[in-house]
Motif scaffolding. Structure first.
Motif, PDB file in Angstrom:
ATOM      1  N   ILE A 143      52.697  44.365  36.737  1.00  0.00           N
ATOM      2  CA  ILE A 143      53.438  43.746  35.966  1.00  0.00           C
ATOM      3  C   ILE A 143      54.139  44.013  34.713  1.00  0.00           C
ATOM      4  N   VAL A 144      55.556  43.578  34.829  1.00  0.00           N
ATOM      5  CA  VAL A 144      56.267  44.437  33.523  1.00  0.00           C
ATOM      6  C   VAL A 144      57.231  43.165  33.072  1.00  0.00           C
ATOM      7  N   SER A 145      56.870  42.815  31.869  1.00  0.00           N
ATOM      8  CA  SER A 145      57.872  41.373  30.812  1.00  0.00           C
ATOM      9  C   SER A 145      58.611  43.182  30.619  1.00  0.00           C
ATOM     10  N   LEU A 146      59.585  42.234  31.084  1.00  0.00           N
ATOM     11  CA  LEU A 146      61.092  43.075  30.322  1.00  0.00           C
ATOM     12  C   LEU A 146      61.383  42.196  29.113  1.00  0.00           C
ATOM     13  N   THR A 147      60.756  40.910  29.168  1.00  0.00           N
ATOM     14  CA  THR A 147      61.309  39.987  27.603  1.00  0.00           C
ATOM     15  C   THR A 147      60.546  40.395  26.586  1.00  0.00           C
ATOM     16  N   ARG A 148      59.210  40.642  26.512  1.00  0.00           N
ATOM     17  CA  ARG A 148      57.463  40.962  25.709  1.00  0.00           C
ATOM     18  C   ARG A 148      57.903  42.325  25.450  1.00  0.00           C
ATOM     19  N   SER A 149      57.909  43.186  26.391  1.00  0.00           N
ATOM     20  CA  SER A 149      57.576  43.995  26.819  1.00  0.00           C
ATOM     21  C   SER A 149      55.407  44.827  26.769  1.00  0.00           C
ATOM     22  N   ASP A 150      55.144  43.714  27.250  1.00  0.00           N
ATOM     23  CA  ASP A 150      54.159  43.602  28.020  1.00  0.00           C
ATOM     24  C   ASP A 150      54.326  44.394  29.600  1.00  0.00           C
ATOM     25  N   PHE A 151      52.462  44.073  29.601  1.00  0.00           N
ATOM     26  CA  PHE A 151      52.408  44.620  30.923  1.00  0.00           C
ATOM     27  C   PHE A 151      51.014  45.162  31.184  1.00  0.00           C
ATOM     28  N   VAL A 152      50.254  44.521  32.704  1.00  0.00           N
ATOM     29  CA  VAL A 152      49.413  45.263  33.359  1.00  0.00           C
ATOM     30  C   VAL A 152      49.357  46.003  34.229  1.00  0.00           C
ATOM     31  N   ILE A 153      48.915  47.029  34.223  1.00  0.00           N
ATOM     32  CA  ILE A 153      48.908  48.871  35.337  1.00  0.00           C
ATOM     33  C   ILE A 153      47.746  48.749  36.453  1.00  0.00           C
ATOM     34  N   LYS A 154      47.656  49.046  37.336  1.00  0.00           N
ATOM     35  CA  LYS A 154      46.088  48.938  38.197  1.00  0.00           C
ATOM     36  C   LYS A 154      45.990  49.632  39.525  1.00  0.00           C
ATOM     37  N   PRO A 155      46.302  50.742  39.165  1.00  0.00           N
ATOM     38  CA  PRO A 155      45.710  51.828  39.748  1.00  0.00           C
ATOM     39  C   PRO A 155      44.554  51.122  40.785  1.00  0.00           C
ATOM     40  N   LYS A 156      44.333  52.386  42.204  1.00  0.00           N
ATOM     41  CA  LYS A 156      42.802  52.130  42.751  1.00  0.00           C
ATOM     42  C   LYS A 156      42.944  52.694  44.303  1.00  0.00           C
ATOM     43  N   LEU A 157      41.798  53.686  43.958  1.00  0.00           N
ATOM     44  CA  LEU A 157      41.777  54.787  45.078  1.00  0.00           C
ATOM     45  C   LEU A 157      40.549  54.280  45.313  1.00  0.00           C
ATOM     46  N   VAL A 158      40.618  53.809  47.130  1.00  0.00           N
ATOM     47  CA  VAL A 158      39.608  53.610  47.939  1.00  0.00           C
ATOM     48  C   VAL A 158      39.489  54.913  49.342  1.00  0.00           C
ATOM     49  N   TYR A 159      37.730  55.129  49.060  1.00  0.00           N
ATOM     50  CA  TYR A 159      37.739  56.174  50.093  1.00  0.00           C
ATOM     51  C   TYR A 159      36.478  55.849  50.838  1.00  0.00           C
ATOM     52  N   ALA A 160      36.984  55.258  52.219  1.00  0.00           N
ATOM     53  CA  ALA A 160      35.647  54.925  53.624  1.00  0.00           C
ATOM     54  C   ALA A 160      35.018  55.884  53.948  1.00  0.00           C
ATOM     55  N   ILE A 161      33.691  56.438  53.152  1.00  0.00           N
ATOM     56  CA  ILE A 161      32.651  57.309  53.359  1.00  0.00           C
ATOM     57  C   ILE A 161      32.484  57.608  55.386  1.00  0.00           C
ATOM     58  N   ASN A 162      32.038  56.563  55.446  1.00  0.00           N
ATOM     59  CA  ASN A 162      32.230  55.654  57.075  1.00  0.00           C
ATOM     60  C   ASN A 162      32.635  54.653  57.513  1.00  0.00           C
ATOM     61  N   ASP A 163      31.430  54.418  57.929  1.00  0.00           N
ATOM     62  CA  ASP A 163      31.997  52.940  58.995  1.00  0.00           C
ATOM     63  C   ASP A 163      31.315  51.973  58.011  1.00  0.00           C
ATOM     64  N   ALA A 164      30.178  52.112  56.985  1.00  0.00           N
ATOM     65  CA  ALA A 164      29.476  51.112  56.228  1.00  0.00           C
ATOM     66  C   ALA A 164      29.543  51.206  54.761  1.00  0.00           C
ATOM     67  N   TRP A 165      29.615  52.327  54.426  1.00  0.00           N
ATOM     68  CA  TRP A 165      30.185  52.662  53.215  1.00  0.00           C
ATOM     69  C   TRP A 165      31.323  53.053  52.749  1.00  0.00           C
ATOM     70  N   LYS A 166      32.014  52.054  51.673  1.00  0.00           N
ATOM     71  CA  LYS A 166      32.944  52.316  50.419  1.00  0.00           C
ATOM     72  C   LYS A 166      32.737  52.802  49.216  1.00  0.00           C
TER      73      LYS A 166
END
Length: 153
Positions: A97-120
């Motif tokens: 989310i980037v506010s154009l009025t107040r110049s504040d933000f939230v950035i949320k990067p994420k990586l998910v790796y499925a090791i196998n069918d049971a483990w992530k």
């Protein structure tokens, strides 16, 4: 509508109008892009910095920041871009989310790796920033990086 329908109390959230317009689109099977524009208009707005009493002014400013009503009009963008690779065992995403009025933000990067069918496993971050008197800026100390291992059965 809120309890302070006339906007007279600096201690109660004012009525507001909120509009969100956007769209999303998938490309190449797994790439997804979502972008939205938002607009918030505070009805019966009174500038919290205009309070004559310095104690009331200090509280009114904090109330306006917490209620995300520091300005009469606020607008900004939200976005989310995600994709999958390695036969869909690796998922990447960045949202924000980037506010154009107040110049504040939230950035949320994420990586998910499925090791196998049971483990992530998941590696991600929640990054907040901006001015100290902005909604997300006042939360910048709450930025975090995380790692998660999940077992499903």
């Amino acid at each position: 509508m809120t309890e302070d329908d006339g906007g007279h109390s600096p201690f109660v959230k004012n009525p507001f109008f909120y509009l969100v317009v956007g769209g999303d689109r998938s490309f190449f099977g797994s790439l997804n892009i979502n972008v939205q524009y938002y607009l918030r208009q505070v009805s019966d707005y009174h500038d919290p910095q205009g309070q004559a009493d310095p104690v009331v002014r200090a509280v009114a400013i904090q109330e306006a920041v917490v209620n995300n009503q520091f300005k009469r009009f606020q607008h900004g963008l939200t976005f989310r871009i995600s994709d999958k690779w390695l036969n869909e065992t690796l998922e990447g995403e960045i949202a924000g989310i980037v506010s154009l009025t107040r110049s504040d933000f939230v950035i949320k990067p994420k990586l998910v790796y499925a090791i196998n069918d049971a483990w992530k496993s998941t590696l991600g971050a929640n990054l907040l920033g901006g001015e100290d008197t902005a909604f997300y800026g006042r939360l910048h100390d709450n930025s975090a990086v995380f790692f998660e291992v999940k077992f499903s059965f």
